[in-house]
Motif scaffolding. Structure first.
Motif, PDB file in Angstrom:
ATOM      1  N   ARG A   1      -6.569   2.460  13.225  1.00 23.93           N
ATOM      2  CA  ARG A   1      -6.610   3.541  12.604  1.00 23.93           C
ATOM      3  C   ARG A   1      -7.873   4.338  12.367  1.00 23.93           C
ATOM      4  O   ARG A   1      -8.255   3.903  11.686  1.00 23.93           O
ATOM      5  CB  ARG A   1      -5.935   4.785  11.847  1.00 23.93           C
TER       6      ARG A   1
ATOM      7  N   TYR B   1       0.669   6.667   9.551  1.00 29.69           N
ATOM      8  CA  TYR B   1       1.509   5.336   8.533  1.00 29.69           C
ATOM      9  C   TYR B   1       2.473   4.332   8.854  1.00 29.69           C
ATOM     10  O   TYR B   1       2.359   3.733   7.713  1.00 29.69           O
ATOM     11  CB  TYR B   1       0.843   5.987   7.278  1.00 29.69           C
TER      12      TYR B   1
ATOM     13  N   VAL C   1      -6.476   0.920   8.292  1.00 29.19           N
ATOM     14  CA  VAL C   1      -7.412   2.972   8.074  1.00 29.19           C
ATOM     15  C   VAL C   1      -8.969   2.535   8.367  1.00 29.19           C
ATOM     16  O   VAL C   1      -9.240   1.750   7.012  1.00 29.19           O
ATOM     17  CB  VAL C   1      -6.209   3.459   7.897  1.00 29.19           C
TER      18      VAL C   1
ATOM     19  N   GLY D   1      -4.336  -0.768   2.349  1.00 33.75           N
ATOM     20  CA  GLY D   1      -3.180  -1.247   3.740  1.00 33.75           C
ATOM     21  C   GLY D   1      -3.869  -2.644   4.019  1.00 33.75           C
ATOM     22  O   GLY D   1      -4.330  -3.262   3.881  1.00 33.75           O
TER      23      GLY D   1
ATOM     24  N   TYR E   1      -9.679   0.857   4.317  1.00 31.55           N
ATOM     25  CA  TYR E   1      -8.516   1.185   2.771  1.00 31.55           C
ATOM     26  C   TYR E   1      -8.478  -0.163   2.394  1.00 31.55           C
ATOM     27  O   TYR E   1      -7.227  -0.738   2.978  1.00 31.55           O
ATOM     28  CB  TYR E   1      -7.251   1.892   3.291  1.00 31.55           C
TER      29      TYR E   1
ATOM     30  N   ILE F   1      -2.939  10.459   1.900  1.00 31.85           N
ATOM     31  CA  ILE F   1      -2.460  11.597   3.108  1.00 31.85           C
ATOM     32  C   ILE F   1      -2.919  12.885   2.183  1.00 31.85           C
ATOM     33  O   ILE F   1      -3.586  13.353   2.919  1.00 31.85           O
ATOM     34  CB  ILE F   1      -1.127  12.250   2.822  1.00 31.85           C
TER      35      ILE F   1
ATOM     36  N   THR G   1       1.302  12.099   9.444  1.00 30.50           N
ATOM     37  CA  THR G   1       1.869  11.288   8.528  1.00 30.50           C
ATOM     38  C   THR G   1       2.482  10.275   9.172  1.00 30.50           C
ATOM     39  O   THR G   1       2.037   8.258   8.623  1.00 30.50           O
ATOM     40  CB  THR G   1       2.145  11.694   6.959  1.00 30.50           C
TER      41      THR G   1
ATOM     42  N   LEU H   1      -0.214   5.693  -0.173  1.00 29.30           N
ATOM     43  CA  LEU H   1      -0.131   5.888   0.737  1.00 29.30           C
ATOM     44  C   LEU H   1       0.286   7.801   0.693  1.00 29.30           C
ATOM     45  O   LEU H   1      -0.615   8.997   1.462  1.00 29.30           O
ATOM     46  CB  LEU H   1       1.673   5.928   1.446  1.00 29.30           C
TER      47      LEU H   1
ATOM     48  N   TRP I   1       0.854  -1.259   0.070  1.00 27.45           N
ATOM     49  CA  TRP I   1       0.044  -0.177   0.293  1.00 27.45           C
ATOM     50  C   TRP I   1       0.504   1.200  -0.178  1.00 27.45           C
ATOM     51  O   TRP I   1       0.151   2.806   0.298  1.00 27.45           O
ATOM     52  CB  TRP I   1      -0.850   0.178   1.292  1.00 27.45           C
ATOM     53  N   ARG I   2       2.311   0.836  -0.301  1.00 28.18           N
ATOM     54  CA  ARG I   2       3.147   2.226   0.138  1.00 28.18           C
ATOM     55  C   ARG I   2       2.594   3.247  -1.250  1.00 28.18           C
ATOM     56  O   ARG I   2       3.104   4.318  -0.424  1.00 28.18           O
ATOM     57  CB  ARG I   2       4.355   1.970  -0.122  1.00 28.18           C
TER      58      ARG I   2
END
Length: 197
Positions: A167, A158, A101, A91, A88, A15, A154, A11, A7-8
């Motif tokens: 979260r 994350y 999340v 993630g 999400y 945000i 951030t 990200l 999921w990077r």
């Protein structure tokens, strides 16, 4: 174990979504934001989350999968359904290592949203996420924070975690009627305490 790196790439757009307040509405007069699709496929592996229950604030909702819109912003539940929460999908799933999340509206469609009372949570409050395999994972709140969107934390939200964390994010603070958005985010940090079948 670090959070799943799949999921990077998304990200940054997540945000951007939170800072731009997409999905945080006040139910003010005027046309509502366009409804995004919420049928994004989830990554393989592990049971998917099915519902969330937060007894302290009377918040109970099924969970819809949230992916990315064509403009690379994160999908949110339809503002016409403000009591619908979503997770999400790119993630970690709740119960997997890393920060899962869950997003929800503070209000919308001229009524309170699923996370209208999120800011009332306190250390020690419990959150349960039920999964599609019939199991449930329990989390305990360790911190509740309200921050200006321009100072969104951030790395804290994350960043990689060794254990499974959760979260919960919604909007809060003062509503800017000109921008049609809230100025802050309310963020709940929770840690896995157990699971059951």
């Amino acid at each position: 174990m670090p959070a799943d790196p799949r999921w990077r790439p998304a990200l940054v757009v997540l945000i951007g979504l939170l800072l731009a307040v997409t999905g945080c509405t006040a139910g003010a007069a005027g046309p509502p934001p366009a409804e995004p699709a919420v049928s994004a496929p989830a990554p393989a592996g592990g049971a998917e989350p099915e519902s969330i229950d937060i007894p302290k604030i009377g918040a109970r909702s099924s969970l819809v999968g949230l992916g990315l819109n064509p403009d690379d912003t994160v999908e949110v539940p339809p503002v016409t359904q403000p009591l619908q929460a979503g997770w999400y999908v790119h993630g970690p799933k709740p119960g997997e290592p890393g920060p899962a999340v869950v997003l929800g509206h503070v209000d919308g469609n001229h009524q309170p949203g699923i996370f209208f009372r999120l800011k009332e949570l306190a250390v020690g409050d419990e959150i349960t996420v039920r999964r599609t395999d019939g199991s449930a994972v329990a989390f305990v709140v360790r911190e509740v924070d309200q921050v200006a969107k321009k100072n969104f934390p951030t790395d804290r939200v994350y960043g990689d975690t060794e254990g499974a964390e959760l979260r919960l994010i919604t909007c809060g603070g003062v509503f800017d009627s000109t921008a049609r958005s809230y100025q802050d985010n309310v963020i709940v940090y929770a840690t896995l305490t157990g699971s059951s079948r």
